[in-house]
Scaffold this motif. Structure first.
Motif, short mmCIF file in Angstrom:
data_model
loop_
_atom_site.label_atom_id
_atom_site.label_comp_id
_atom_site.label_asym_id
_atom_site.label_seq_id
_atom_site.Cartn_x
_atom_site.Cartn_y
_atom_site.Cartn_z
N GLU A 73 0.84 -1.18 0.00
CA GLU A 73 0.00 0.00 0.00
C GLU A 73 0.88 1.24 0.00
O GLU A 73 1.91 1.28 0.67
CB GLU A 73 -0.89 0.00 1.25
N VAL A 74 0.48 2.24 -0.79
CA VAL A 74 1.07 3.58 -0.75
C VAL A 74 -0.08 4.57 -0.72
O VAL A 74 -1.18 4.28 -1.19
CB VAL A 74 2.00 3.88 -1.96
N ASP A 75 0.17 5.75 -0.14
CA ASP A 75 -0.90 6.75 -0.09
C ASP A 75 -0.33 8.14 0.08
O ASP A 75 0.83 8.32 0.39
CB ASP A 75 -1.87 6.44 1.06
N GLU A 76 -1.21 9.11 -0.13
CA GLU A 76 -0.94 10.50 0.18
C GLU A 76 -2.28 11.13 0.49
O GLU A 76 -3.32 10.66 0.00
CB GLU A 76 -0.24 11.22 -0.97
N GLY A 77 -2.29 12.16 1.34
CA GLY A 77 -3.56 12.77 1.64
C GLY A 77 -3.49 13.76 2.78
O GLY A 77 -2.42 14.05 3.31
N GLU A 78 -4.67 14.27 3.13
CA GLU A 78 -4.78 15.24 4.22
C GLU A 78 -6.17 15.15 4.82
O GLU A 78 -7.14 14.81 4.15
CB GLU A 78 -4.52 16.66 3.69
N ILE A 79 -6.25 15.50 6.10
CA ILE A 79 -7.53 15.58 6.81
C ILE A 79 -8.17 16.93 6.49
O ILE A 79 -7.49 17.95 6.45
CB ILE A 79 -7.32 15.45 8.33
N VAL A 80 -9.46 16.90 6.24
CA VAL A 80 -10.23 18.13 6.03
C VAL A 80 -11.13 18.28 7.25
O VAL A 80 -12.03 17.47 7.47
CB VAL A 80 -11.07 18.06 4.73
N ARG A 81 -10.84 19.29 8.05
CA ARG A 81 -11.56 19.50 9.30
C ARG A 81 -12.96 20.03 9.05
O ARG A 81 -13.19 20.82 8.14
CB ARG A 81 -10.79 20.45 10.19
N GLY A 82 -13.89 19.61 9.88
CA GLY A 82 -15.28 20.06 9.79
C GLY A 82 -15.66 20.97 10.93
O GLY A 82 -14.91 21.14 11.89
N GLU A 83 -16.83 21.53 10.84
CA GLU A 83 -17.33 22.46 11.85
C GLU A 83 -18.17 21.76 12.92
O GLU A 83 -18.51 22.36 13.92
CB GLU A 83 -18.18 23.55 11.17
N ARG A 84 -18.50 20.50 12.69
CA ARG A 84 -19.37 19.80 13.63
C ARG A 84 -18.82 18.39 13.85
O ARG A 84 -18.00 17.91 13.06
CB ARG A 84 -20.79 19.74 13.08
N PRO A 85 -19.29 17.72 14.91
CA PRO A 85 -18.84 16.34 15.14
C PRO A 85 -19.15 15.47 13.91
O PRO A 85 -20.21 15.62 13.30
CB PRO A 85 -19.65 15.89 16.36
N CYS A 86 -18.27 14.63 13.58
CA CYS A 86 -18.39 13.72 12.44
C CYS A 86 -18.48 14.46 11.11
O CYS A 86 -18.92 13.89 10.10
CB CYS A 86 -19.56 12.76 12.61
N GLY A 87 -18.07 15.72 11.07
CA GLY A 87 -18.06 16.49 9.83
C GLY A 87 -16.70 16.49 9.16
O GLY A 87 -16.52 17.13 8.14
N TYR A 88 -15.73 15.78 9.74
CA TYR A 88 -14.40 15.70 9.16
C TYR A 88 -14.42 14.70 8.00
O TYR A 88 -15.23 13.79 7.95
CB TYR A 88 -13.39 15.20 10.19
N THR A 89 -13.53 14.89 7.07
CA THR A 89 -13.34 13.93 5.98
C THR A 89 -11.87 13.97 5.60
O THR A 89 -11.04 14.50 6.34
CB THR A 89 -14.28 14.23 4.79
#
Length: 160
Positions: A73-89
């Motif tokens: 496995e290889v990957d790249e990426g970033e967390i996108v923060r949300g304004e509410r609980p469980c709103g992150y992706t």
């Protein structure tokens, strides 16, 4: 193999290979008598093959000798923060694949594998010390199957 759940996230083969060429770390999955084992490694990718290097003995080499089937496995990426609980992706690209590992035996094969590693990281390929070549294990993985997946649309986790 199970089908990918989100076909709209599937990468084209060319995109998956491009990620393999630019990724900096590969995670190698093996199975030994102790069970599943994953190790992060430096690697090279050329002509549908992955090249790894390391000590000629140890858990990884024992596992390959026992069963040459591997997962990577290889990957790249970033967390996108949300304004509410469980709103992150997250935004990400990843490649997961399967193949068979083979420890290279001849000096020519080992040199080719180490040169692929050096090219992968933009280093010099000429002048590899013969003493280093002699004591280094080089493993080639012939890729049998791989899938790339990406997520670049920002959505809340509830909408996925």
């Amino acid at each position: 193999m199970r089908a990918m759940r989100r076909e709209d996230h599937r990468m084209l083969r060319e995109e998956a290979e491009a990620l393999l060429r630019r990724a900096q770390v590969l995670r190698l999955g093996l199975v030994d008598e102790g069970g599943p084992y994953v190790v992060p490694l430096n690697f090279g990718y050329e002509d549908g093959r992955i090249y790894l290097h390391g000590a000629p003995e140890g858990r990884r080499m024992d596992a390959i000798a026992r069963d040459p089937r591997v997962c990577f496995e290889v990957d790249e990426g970033e967390i996108v923060r949300g304004e509410r609980p469980c709103g992150y992706t997250s935004r990400f690209s990843s490649v997961v694949g399967y193949g068979r590992a083979r420890v290279l035996e001849t000096k020519e094969e080992k040199l080719r594998g180490l040169q692929a590693l050096m090219r992968h990281y933009g280093g010099p390929v000429d002048g590899i010390d013969p003493a280093v070549l002699e004591k280094t294990a080089v493993v080639e993985i012939a890729i049998e199957q791989m899938d790339g997946k990406r997520h670049d649309v920002v959505r809340g986790l509830g909408g996925q």
